[in-house]
Scaffold this motif. Structure first.
Motif, mmCIF file in Angstrom:
data_model
loop_
_atom_site.group_PDB
_atom_site.id
_atom_site.type_symbol
_atom_site.label_atom_id
_atom_site.label_comp_id
_atom_site.label_asym_id
_atom_site.label_seq_id
_atom_site.Cartn_x
_atom_site.Cartn_y
_atom_site.Cartn_z
ATOM 1 N N LYS A 127 0.809 -1.217 0.000
ATOM 2 C CA LYS A 127 0.000 0.000 0.000
ATOM 3 C C LYS A 127 0.844 1.270 0.000
ATOM 4 O O LYS A 127 0.484 2.258 -0.640
ATOM 5 C CB LYS A 127 -0.968 0.006 1.196
ATOM 6 N N TYR A 130 1.794 2.494 -3.671
ATOM 7 C CA TYR A 130 0.810 2.771 -4.720
ATOM 8 C C TYR A 130 1.137 4.027 -5.517
ATOM 9 O O TYR A 130 1.035 4.030 -6.739
ATOM 10 C CB TYR A 130 -0.593 2.904 -4.120
ATOM 11 N N ASN A 151 -8.111 -2.106 -2.456
ATOM 12 C CA ASN A 151 -7.930 -1.843 -1.020
ATOM 13 C C ASN A 151 -8.021 -0.373 -0.609
ATOM 14 O O ASN A 151 -7.571 -0.009 0.479
ATOM 15 C CB ASN A 151 -6.592 -2.402 -0.507
ATOM 16 N N HIS A 155 -7.936 0.109 3.470
ATOM 17 C CA HIS A 155 -6.676 0.729 3.906
ATOM 18 C C HIS A 155 -6.744 2.236 3.662
ATOM 19 O O HIS A 155 -5.803 2.845 3.161
ATOM 20 C CB HIS A 155 -5.488 0.113 3.161
ATOM 21 N N THR A 158 -3.980 4.673 4.647
ATOM 22 C CA THR A 158 -2.797 4.705 3.782
ATOM 23 C C THR A 158 -3.165 5.154 2.375
ATOM 24 O O THR A 158 -2.420 5.925 1.754
ATOM 25 C CB THR A 158 -2.153 3.302 3.694
ATOM 26 N N LEU A 159 -4.297 4.703 1.848
ATOM 27 C CA LEU A 159 -4.629 4.921 0.445
ATOM 28 C C LEU A 159 -5.640 6.042 0.190
ATOM 29 O O LEU A 159 -5.942 6.339 -0.964
ATOM 30 C CB LEU A 159 -5.134 3.613 -0.166
#
Length: 192
Positions: A127, A130, A151, A155, A158-159
């Protein structure tokens, strides 16, 4: 093909139930995400797919099964030697070796060196990587290409920044799809 998918689903469920750390699990997408990926690539003629994070090949099976209908191929990138062997075995067992190839190695090093143009990129790697991986793949996309990142809701811490950056980019049309763990779909509107 269906037998391979069902076996991989059972293995993934057993690993999650056993509480294995993420790095040791297959980290397969949910079945409905696999079906969604299939539906994105199957109607396209000569669909070229770049999969970043092939793991043991579960999502690759869905993608390769899709591209075999009207032509195309899946180029998958995976770095974990334990998963590479399983990927090769699973793709062969599914009868899809003619539609899927594997690049062994770290995607951050491998993707910039790929001399190809892709219609679809499926991003399902670490992640924290990305953003860098998106930019590496972006140079291999022409208008009309699609990037699917997995995701983004599971997530989000994080994303979330990844999704916001894609949605703010005027060269893309991007939307978060709340399917399974969350997918960010980004259509390239104009060149980089």
């Amino acid at each position: 093909m269906r037998a391979v998918l069902e076996r991989l689903e059972r293995e993934d469920a057993a690993e999650r139930e056993a509480g294995l750390p993420a790095a040791e699990r297959s980290r397969a997408v949910a079945r409905t995400t696999g079906q969604f990926l299939f539906s994105l690539v199957a109607p396209q003629t000569d669909c070229e797919v770049l999969e970043i994070g092939g793991s043991r090949g579960y999502s690759t099976v869905w993608l390769a099964a899709g591209v075999r209908h009207l032509g195309g191929r899946v180029l998958s990138v995976e770095h974990d030697p334990r998963k590479i062997d399983a990927w090769r075995r699973n793709i062969t067992d599914a009868g899809l070796a003619d539609w899927a190839d594997l690049i062994e190695g770290d995607a951050k090093a491998a993707v910039p060196g790929i001399a190809d143009v892709f219609d679809v990129v499926f991003l399902d790697a670490e992640k924290d990587d990305y953003e860098e991986l998106f930019h590496a793949a972006r140079s291999k996309l022409e208008p009309g290409a699609l990037v699917v990142a997995d995701n983004v809701l599971s997530h989000e811490e994080t994303l979330g920044a990844y999704s916001r950056a894609r949605q703010a980019d005027p060269s893309l049309l991007s939307v978060t799809v709340p399917l399974d763990r969350g997918l960010e779909l980004s259509v390239v509107l104009r060149g980089d």
